[in-house]
Design an enzyme around this catalytic site. Structure first.
Site, PDB file in Angstrom:
ATOM      1  N   SER A 151      45.321  33.535  61.912  1.00  0.00           N
ATOM      2  CA  SER A 151      46.765  33.611  61.753  1.00  0.00           C
ATOM      3  C   SER A 151      47.438  33.914  63.095  1.00  0.00           C
ATOM      4  CB  SER A 151      47.112  34.655  60.685  1.00  0.00           C
ATOM      5  OG  SER A 151      48.464  34.564  60.299  1.00  0.00           O
ATOM      6  N   GLU A 247      48.486  25.475  52.908  1.00  0.00           N
ATOM      7  CA  GLU A 247      49.137  26.423  53.816  1.00  0.00           C
ATOM      8  C   GLU A 247      50.472  25.911  54.346  1.00  0.00           C
ATOM      9  OE1 GLU A 247      46.953  28.662  56.661  1.00  0.00           O
ATOM     10  OE2 GLU A 247      45.055  27.740  56.074  1.00  0.00           O
ATOM     11  N   HIS A 277      45.944  30.525  53.105  1.00  0.00           N
ATOM     12  CA  HIS A 277      45.987  31.116  54.438  1.00  0.00           C
ATOM     13  C   HIS A 277      44.861  32.135  54.638  1.00  0.00           C
ATOM     14  CE1 HIS A 277      47.879  31.977  58.232  1.00  0.00           C
ATOM     15  NE2 HIS A 277      47.999  33.259  57.952  1.00  0.00           N
TER      16      HIS A 277
END
Length: 307
Positions: A151, A247, A277
């Protein structure tokens, strides 16, 4: 590359659970409290064959994990996710243990970098650079360092490489990015296209955090050191980029993979059908996450060669 065309039943169940937690205010608050408690508790219980050293860098802290008796000369620099707003938690310590395992005993340095909104850009990047230099000072050559991130941490890993290149510092041996956040200007079509199917950020799941990131501060969101997608990847080490089809950040990963390949970087880009995610946090619970970790292990062993 696309990893399978179907989503496993176990993964579908996990995706539904993630969506339920993120879209239910009561469950989400309970999860946030658990996460904050995990961040505050640094006494994570690793298996007996792993030892951890807590390092105070003044402005931030780090955790250096080693495999007792291992002769592996490599080290993995882990930059955690959390939107630049959430610190090093138990889940990332579990991931550090997994990185040590799949790399056959490499050390793992996890960086608990400074967080926004108190510390916007370039605080996290400065801390990542300091951690990299700490490893160099400890005796690790750059070609013995593998940088990993998920991320925000995935984007930070790329920004780190850009900053190292600018400063004339040698690049690491490889880079692994799981669901990297590379465009804080939020321009990708997947931010709207996947909003309804993203169980983490979609609907009321937390998309506002992406749209109004305090990490940007008073800077341009398209600064490559904030949003690596707008930067140049020439000279980057081999990269493994993983992303799920569900995502909102899908285009962040796909765009960087395409651009880096066009600029001559060896890139393995793998898309996992139906995944959400940073689904890799599921460890070996679901088949897709297990395969993703196996892929990371294969990539790392290829980067490490014969030591």
């Amino acid at each position: 590359m696309k990893e399978n065309d179907k989503t496993s039943h176990r993964a579908e169940l996990m995706r539904d659970i993630v969506a339920m937690v993120n879209q239910n205010p009561v469950l989400k608050q309970a999860w946030q409290r658990k996460k904050e408690k995990s961040i505050q508790n640094t006494e994570f219980e690793y298996p007996e064959h792993l030892s951890v050293e807590h390092i105070d860098m003044g402005l931030f802290k780090m955790e250096y994990l080693t495999w007792n008796g291992s002769e592996n000369p490599y080290v993995i620099l882990q930059l955690h996710g959390g939107g630049y707003m959430s610190g090093l938690q138990g889940q990332y310590r579990k991931m550090a243990g997994l990185y040590a395992e799949i790399s056959s005993g490499a050390a793992v340095l996890s960086v608990d970098y400074r967080l926004a909104p108190e510390y916007p850009f370039p605080a996290a990047l400065e801390d990542a650079v300091a951690a990299y230099k700490w490893l160099r000072d400890k005796g690790y050559e750059s070609d013995r360092i593998i940088v990993v991130g998920d991320s925000a941490g995935g984007g930070l890993a790329m920004a780190l490489c850009m900053e190292l290149r600018t400063n004339g510092e040698p690049m690491p041996a490889g880079l692994v990015a799981m669901s990297p956040w590379t465009d804080l200007a939020i321009t990708g079509e997947s931010y709207t296209k996947n909003r309804e199917i993203d169980p983490v950020f979609g609907a009321d799941g937390g998309g506002e955090m992406l749209l109004h990131s305090p990490y940007i501060g008073e800077n341009d969101a398209k600064n490559p050191l904030i949003s690596p997608m707008y930067g140049n990847f020439t000279g980057f080490p081999p990269m493994l980029i993983q992303v799920g089809t569900h995502e909102m950040l899908y285009d962040d990963a796909a765009s960087v993979a395409k651009k880096a390949k066009e600029q001559g970087v060896p890139v393995r880009f793998t898309v996992y059908e139906g995944m959400f995610h940073v689904f890799q946090m599921s460890g070996t619970v679901i088949p897709e996450s297990k395969r993703a970790w196996e892929e990371v292990g294969t990539f790392m062993h290829k980067v490490m060669g014969q030591w």
